[in-house]
Write a protein that holds these residues in place. Structure first.
Motif, PDB file in Angstrom:
ATOM      1  N   THR A 106       0.850  -1.197   0.000  1.00 38.96           N
ATOM      2  CA  THR A 106       0.000   0.000   0.000  1.00 38.96           C
ATOM      3  C   THR A 106       0.886   1.247   0.000  1.00 38.96           C
ATOM      4  O   THR A 106       2.072   1.180   0.309  1.00 38.96           O
ATOM      5  CB  THR A 106      -0.922   0.040   1.233  1.00 38.96           C
TER       6      THR A 106
ATOM      7  N   GLY B  63       0.671   3.148  -4.652  1.00 42.66           N
ATOM      8  CA  GLY B  63      -0.236   3.073  -5.784  1.00 42.66           C
ATOM      9  C   GLY B  63      -0.834   1.708  -6.031  1.00 42.66           C
ATOM     10  O   GLY B  63      -1.783   1.583  -6.812  1.00 42.66           O
ATOM     11  N   SER B  64      -0.307   0.664  -5.402  1.00 45.55           N
ATOM     12  CA  SER B  64      -0.831  -0.678  -5.635  1.00 45.55           C
ATOM     13  C   SER B  64      -2.275  -0.828  -5.177  1.00 45.55           C
ATOM     14  O   SER B  64      -3.049  -1.575  -5.786  1.00 45.55           O
ATOM     15  CB  SER B  64       0.028  -1.726  -4.926  1.00 45.55           C
TER      16      SER B  64
ATOM     17  N   ASP C 182      -4.618   1.518  -5.258  1.00 42.19           N
ATOM     18  CA  ASP C 182      -5.434   2.090  -6.336  1.00 42.19           C
ATOM     19  C   ASP C 182      -5.393   1.221  -7.586  1.00 42.19           C
ATOM     20  O   ASP C 182      -6.405   1.073  -8.282  1.00 42.19           O
ATOM     21  CB  ASP C 182      -4.957   3.506  -6.680  1.00 42.19           C
ATOM     22  N   ASP C 183      -4.230   0.617  -7.868  1.00 42.44           N
ATOM     23  CA  ASP C 183      -4.122  -0.295  -9.015  1.00 42.44           C
ATOM     24  C   ASP C 183      -5.050  -1.499  -8.839  1.00 42.44           C
ATOM     25  O   ASP C 183      -5.647  -1.967  -9.816  1.00 42.44           O
ATOM     26  CB  ASP C 183      -2.687  -0.772  -9.203  1.00 42.44           C
TER      27      ASP C 183
ATOM     28  N   THR D 286      -8.496  -0.400  -9.709  1.00 44.51           N
ATOM     29  CA  THR D 286      -8.592  -0.226 -11.160  1.00 44.51           C
ATOM     30  C   THR D 286      -8.720  -1.580 -11.854  1.00 44.51           C
ATOM     31  O   THR D 286      -9.538  -1.750 -12.768  1.00 44.51           O
ATOM     32  CB  THR D 286      -7.363   0.540 -11.697  1.00 44.51           C
TER      33      THR D 286
END
Length: 134
Positions: A51, A54-55, A57-58, A61
């Motif tokens: 965390t 960006g992981s 949020d990835d 997504t």
């Protein structure tokens, strides 16, 4: 076995919520064993991921790509696309089991225990921690 339920506020939109510190507090000083993390909900899961870089949020997504929030789902109650929330646990399991060594969760350097919740209709979730001594 020792067990405890905590309440986690996830808000009204899809989220990845780091619960590593809560898990660490639960096993602190308990010696060796196994921590089991379980989310008793049909629309949430537990992921072990990095965390803050960006992981998280990835992951959301990627889930949106695989499980879009649109009208294709047969399960239609709740917000638009809510049927995908009921499919989520097949992709992000509602549980994880982790080793505990000397009273500490034995995670890798960048790993965190995360509650994954794509269901904005339920702003709070329960998480059950269970410790099995070794």
């Amino acid at each position: 076995m020792r067990t405890e339920v905590i309440t986690v506020r996830t808000g009204g939109r899809a989220t990845v919520r780091d619960i590593t510190s809560e898990a660490a507090d639960f096993v602190d000083g308990r010696g060796d064993g196994l921590l089991h993390v379980f989310v008793p909900h049909a629309t949430a899961g537990v992921a072990i991921i990095e965390t803050g870089a960006g992981s998280d949020d990835d992951l959301l997504t990627a889930l949106d790509s695989v499980l879009p929030a649109d009208d294709r789902w047969r399960h239609r109650h709740g917000a638009r696309g809510h049927g995908r929330d009921h499919v989520l646990p097949a992709f992000v399991a509602p549980y994880a089991s982790l080793p505990v060594v000397d009273g500490r969760v034995a995670l890798g350097t960048w790993q965190s225990i995360c509650l994954v919740d794509t269901n904005g209709d339920n702003p709070t979730r329960q998480v059950r921690f269970s410790f099995l001594p070794g």
